[in-house]
Write a protein that holds these residues in place. Structure first.
Motif, PDB file in Angstrom:
ATOM      1  N   ASN A  13       0.819  -1.218   0.000  1.00  0.00           N
ATOM      2  CA  ASN A  13       0.000   0.000   0.000  1.00  0.00           C
ATOM      3  C   ASN A  13       0.853   1.269   0.000  1.00  0.00           C
ATOM      4  OD1 ASN A  13      -2.811  -0.760  -0.121  1.00  0.00           O
ATOM      5  ND2 ASN A  13      -2.516  -1.745   1.871  1.00  0.00           N
ATOM      6  N   ASN A  14       2.014   1.166  -0.617  1.00  0.00           N
ATOM      7  CA  ASN A  14       2.873   2.334  -0.872  1.00  0.00           C
ATOM      8  C   ASN A  14       3.312   3.054   0.405  1.00  0.00           C
ATOM      9  OD1 ASN A  14       2.249   1.688  -3.508  1.00  0.00           O
ATOM     10  ND2 ASN A  14       0.833   3.392  -3.799  1.00  0.00           N
ATOM     11  N   VAL A  15       3.505   2.304   1.478  1.00  0.00           N
ATOM     12  CA  VAL A  15       3.979   2.920   2.712  1.00  0.00           C
ATOM     13  C   VAL A  15       5.466   3.226   2.580  1.00  0.00           C
ATOM     14  CG1 VAL A  15       4.437   2.504   5.153  1.00  0.00           C
ATOM     15  CG2 VAL A  15       2.225   1.854   4.166  1.00  0.00           C
ATOM     16  N   LYS A  16       5.823   4.493   2.817  1.00  0.00           N
ATOM     17  CA  LYS A  16       7.213   4.942   2.724  1.00  0.00           C
ATOM     18  C   LYS A  16       7.806   5.296   4.080  1.00  0.00           C
ATOM     19  CE  LYS A  16       6.891   4.461  -1.692  1.00  0.00           C
ATOM     20  NZ  LYS A  16       7.492   3.258  -2.306  1.00  0.00           N
ATOM     21  N   GLU A  17       6.936   5.556   5.053  1.00  0.00           N
ATOM     22  CA  GLU A  17       7.387   5.879   6.411  1.00  0.00           C
ATOM     23  C   GLU A  17       6.506   5.124   7.404  1.00  0.00           C
ATOM     24  OE1 GLU A  17       9.924   7.802   7.372  1.00  0.00           O
ATOM     25  OE2 GLU A  17      10.506   8.600   5.394  1.00  0.00           O
ATOM     26  N   VAL A  18       7.131   4.397   8.309  1.00  0.00           N
ATOM     27  CA  VAL A  18       6.420   3.668   9.360  1.00  0.00           C
ATOM     28  C   VAL A  18       6.806   4.265  10.711  1.00  0.00           C
ATOM     29  CG1 VAL A  18       6.213   1.470  10.573  1.00  0.00           C
ATOM     30  CG2 VAL A  18       6.229   1.517   8.070  1.00  0.00           C
ATOM     31  N   ILE A  19       5.789   4.588  11.509  1.00  0.00           N
ATOM     32  CA  ILE A  19       6.020   5.154  12.838  1.00  0.00           C
ATOM     33  C   ILE A  19       5.261   4.296  13.834  1.00  0.00           C
ATOM     34  CG2 ILE A  19       5.773   7.187  14.323  1.00  0.00           C
ATOM     35  CD1 ILE A  19       5.594   7.558  10.529  1.00  0.00           C
ATOM     36  N   ALA A  20       5.948   3.864  14.902  1.00  0.00           N
ATOM     37  CA  ALA A  20       5.304   3.011  15.895  1.00  0.00           C
ATOM     38  C   ALA A  20       6.011   3.151  17.228  1.00  0.00           C
ATOM     39  CB  ALA A  20       5.314   1.550  15.440  1.00  0.00           C
ATOM     40  N   GLY A  21       5.323   2.741  18.286  1.00  0.00           N
ATOM     41  CA  GLY A  21       5.923   2.728  19.605  1.00  0.00           C
ATOM     42  C   GLY A  21       7.044   1.713  19.682  1.00  0.00           C
ATOM     43  N   PHE A  22       7.959   1.919  20.609  1.00  0.00           N
ATOM     44  CA  PHE A  22       9.150   1.078  20.731  1.00  0.00           C
ATOM     45  C   PHE A  22       8.812  -0.402  20.936  1.00  0.00           C
ATOM     46  CE2 PHE A  22       7.786   1.634  25.001  1.00  0.00           C
ATOM     47  CZ  PHE A  22       8.274   0.564  25.727  1.00  0.00           C
ATOM     48  N   ASP A  23       7.629  -0.701  21.515  1.00  0.00           N
ATOM     49  CA  ASP A  23       7.270  -2.077  21.846  1.00  0.00           C
ATOM     50  C   ASP A  23       6.233  -2.670  20.899  1.00  0.00           C
ATOM     51  OD1 ASP A  23       5.241  -0.406  22.657  1.00  0.00           O
ATOM     52  OD2 ASP A  23       5.020  -1.282  24.657  1.00  0.00           O
ATOM     53  N   PHE A  24       6.018  -2.047  19.744  1.00  0.00           N
ATOM     54  CA  PHE A  24       5.051  -2.573  18.786  1.00  0.00           C
ATOM     55  C   PHE A  24       5.515  -3.937  18.280  1.00  0.00           C
ATOM     56  CE2 PHE A  24       3.573  -3.121  14.366  1.00  0.00           C
ATOM     57  CZ  PHE A  24       2.204  -3.076  14.586  1.00  0.00           C
ATOM     58  N   PHE A  28      10.871   1.191   3.062  1.00  0.00           N
ATOM     59  CA  PHE A  28      10.363   2.309   3.860  1.00  0.00           C
ATOM     60  C   PHE A  28      11.317   2.595   5.010  1.00  0.00           C
ATOM     61  CE2 PHE A  28       8.133  -1.617   5.184  1.00  0.00           C
ATOM     62  CZ  PHE A  28       8.586  -1.736   6.493  1.00  0.00           C
ATOM     63  N   ASN A  29      11.181   3.800   5.561  1.00  0.00           N
ATOM     64  CA  ASN A  29      11.924   4.172   6.766  1.00  0.00           C
ATOM     65  C   ASN A  29      11.075   3.851   7.993  1.00  0.00           C
ATOM     66  OD1 ASN A  29      14.119   5.386   5.297  1.00  0.00           O
ATOM     67  ND2 ASN A  29      12.767   7.137   4.917  1.00  0.00           N
ATOM     68  N   THR A  30      11.711   3.490   9.072  1.00  0.00           N
ATOM     69  CA  THR A  30      11.015   3.182  10.312  1.00  0.00           C
ATOM     70  C   THR A  30      11.459   4.135  11.417  1.00  0.00           C
ATOM     71  OG1 THR A  30      10.775   0.842   9.754  1.00  0.00           O
ATOM     72  CG2 THR A  30      10.587   1.433  12.087  1.00  0.00           C
ATOM     73  N   THR A  31      10.481   4.727  12.099  1.00  0.00           N
ATOM     74  CA  THR A  31      10.766   5.610  13.229  1.00  0.00           C
ATOM     75  C   THR A  31      10.154   4.995  14.480  1.00  0.00           C
ATOM     76  OG1 THR A  31      10.731   7.577  11.817  1.00  0.00           O
ATOM     77  CG2 THR A  31      10.460   7.924  14.200  1.00  0.00           C
ATOM     78  N   SER A  32      10.999   4.745  15.476  1.00  0.00           N
ATOM     79  CA  SER A  32      10.553   4.178  16.742  1.00  0.00           C
ATOM     80  C   SER A  32      10.361   5.297  17.762  1.00  0.00           C
ATOM     81  CB  SER A  32      11.589   3.179  17.263  1.00  0.00           C
ATOM     82  OG  SER A  32      11.245   2.734  18.558  1.00  0.00           O
ATOM     83  N   ILE A  33       9.201   5.305  18.409  1.00  0.00           N
ATOM     84  CA  ILE A  33       8.899   6.311  19.428  1.00  0.00           C
ATOM     85  C   ILE A  33       9.215   5.719  20.801  1.00  0.00           C
ATOM     86  CG2 ILE A  33       7.132   7.803  20.420  1.00  0.00           C
ATOM     87  CD1 ILE A  33       7.916   8.438  17.496  1.00  0.00           C
TER      88      ILE A  33
END
Length: 312
Positions: A118-129, A148-153
């Protein structure tokens, strides 16, 4: 905001001309920890010119994965979650049916079918996802994908404890309403319909609106509360004193009901949709010896509610 409900196998594909930044999580409560994830997704999407999306699940995974402790009541039932996310300016809300079949999906299949597909280019999720069969997928495995790039919160902490939906539910059940509201970042709200009740309140000078919750909410502990309330589409805020309980002075083993005495209000509002905001816990539910003792307690509750809500 477009709400897209997905099953497994996934046959939906986003428009090939749209690239997406997506926040992943169940997000029950949309508390201040969740808000950090959503706001980071919005920040990245705006910076990179991407569509804003959230991916969540329904029902809660525990219904499939942990039937002994399954979670079937929610702080933010899905329709409420949809409204809040729309206010954030989210373009797409993907809701995956969390079924037994979906739970068996490999982490790789989940990523390929629901994110990359689904054309996801950026993934953002909590550290424990976690995701995929047995929760084998994690932020670390997401970071391995080049598509895609992944950003951990990082973990959001309050008083040296993680802010979580589980913690907020515990606070609500332990009469710690102000602390729960602080972690939510707003007053806990329950939407419902005003229905016919026993009408006993008006006979003792305290008419109440009987509220039938519109969704499967997690209810605060049985007791009396200072609340605010909106009625229908009217933005006016009304003040009141509410009870959640079984009316032990009159009943034995009766079902739990929600009743609100709206202060300085005398109109009939049967059938109206209302939102009750739980502001302060006053006392536990009690069984009184008679009407006089009950009336005295209700008047005292009303006086306390007026004092507690004076700045509302």
């Amino acid at each position: 905001m477009e709400v897209i409900r997905l099953q497994y196998p996934n046959e939906f594909k986003i428009n090939e001309n749209e690239n997406i930044a997506i926040a992943l999580g169940f997000f029950d409560g949309l508390h201040i920890g969740h808000q950090k994830v959503i706001n980071k997704m919005i920040e990245i999407a705006d910076k990179k010119g991407l569509k804003k999306a959230v991916l969540t699940f329904d029902p809660h995974p525990s219904v499939v994965l942990n039937p002994k402790q399954q979670r079937t009541t929610y702080i933010t039932p899905l329709p409420i979650k949809e409204r809040i996310l729309e206010e954030y300016g989210v373009d797409y809300l993907f809701v995956i049916n969390f079924s037994s079949t979906f739970a068996k999906l490999s982490p790789e299949t989940f990523v390929r079918e629901y994110l990359i597909g689904n054309n996801v280019k950026e993934v953002i999720a909590g550290f424990d996802f976690s995701y995929g069969s047995l929760g084998k997928g994690s932020i670390s495995t997401l970071e391995q994908y080049k598509e895609f790039n992944t950003t951990s919160i990082v973990k959001e902490i309050d008083h040296e404890k993680k802010i979580s939906t589980t913690r907020i539910r515990k606070l609500l059940s332990e009469d710690k309403l102000e602390e729960a509201n602080r972690l939510l970042g707003r007053s806990y709200g329950i939407e419902g319909i005003v229905v016919q009740g026993e009408k006993r309140g008006r006979t003792i000078g305290f008419p109440t609106a009987n509220i039938e919750p519109s969704f499967k909410y997690f209810l605060p502990s049985l007791g009396v509360y200072a609340v605010t309330m909106t009625i229908g589409s009217d933005p006016k805020i009304y003040k009141g004193v509410a009870s959640i309980g079984v009316k032990p002075t009159f009943h034995e083993n009766h079902k739990v009901t929600i009743e609100v005495h709206i202060i300085d209000y005398d109109q009939t509002i049967y059938g109206e949709t209302v939102m009750v905001y739980w502001e302060h816990f006053i006392r536990h539910e009690l069984k009184f010896d008679g009407l006089d003792a009950l009336i005295e307690a209700i008047q005292d509750d009303k006086n306390k509610a007026i004092e507690l809500l004076k700045d509302k």
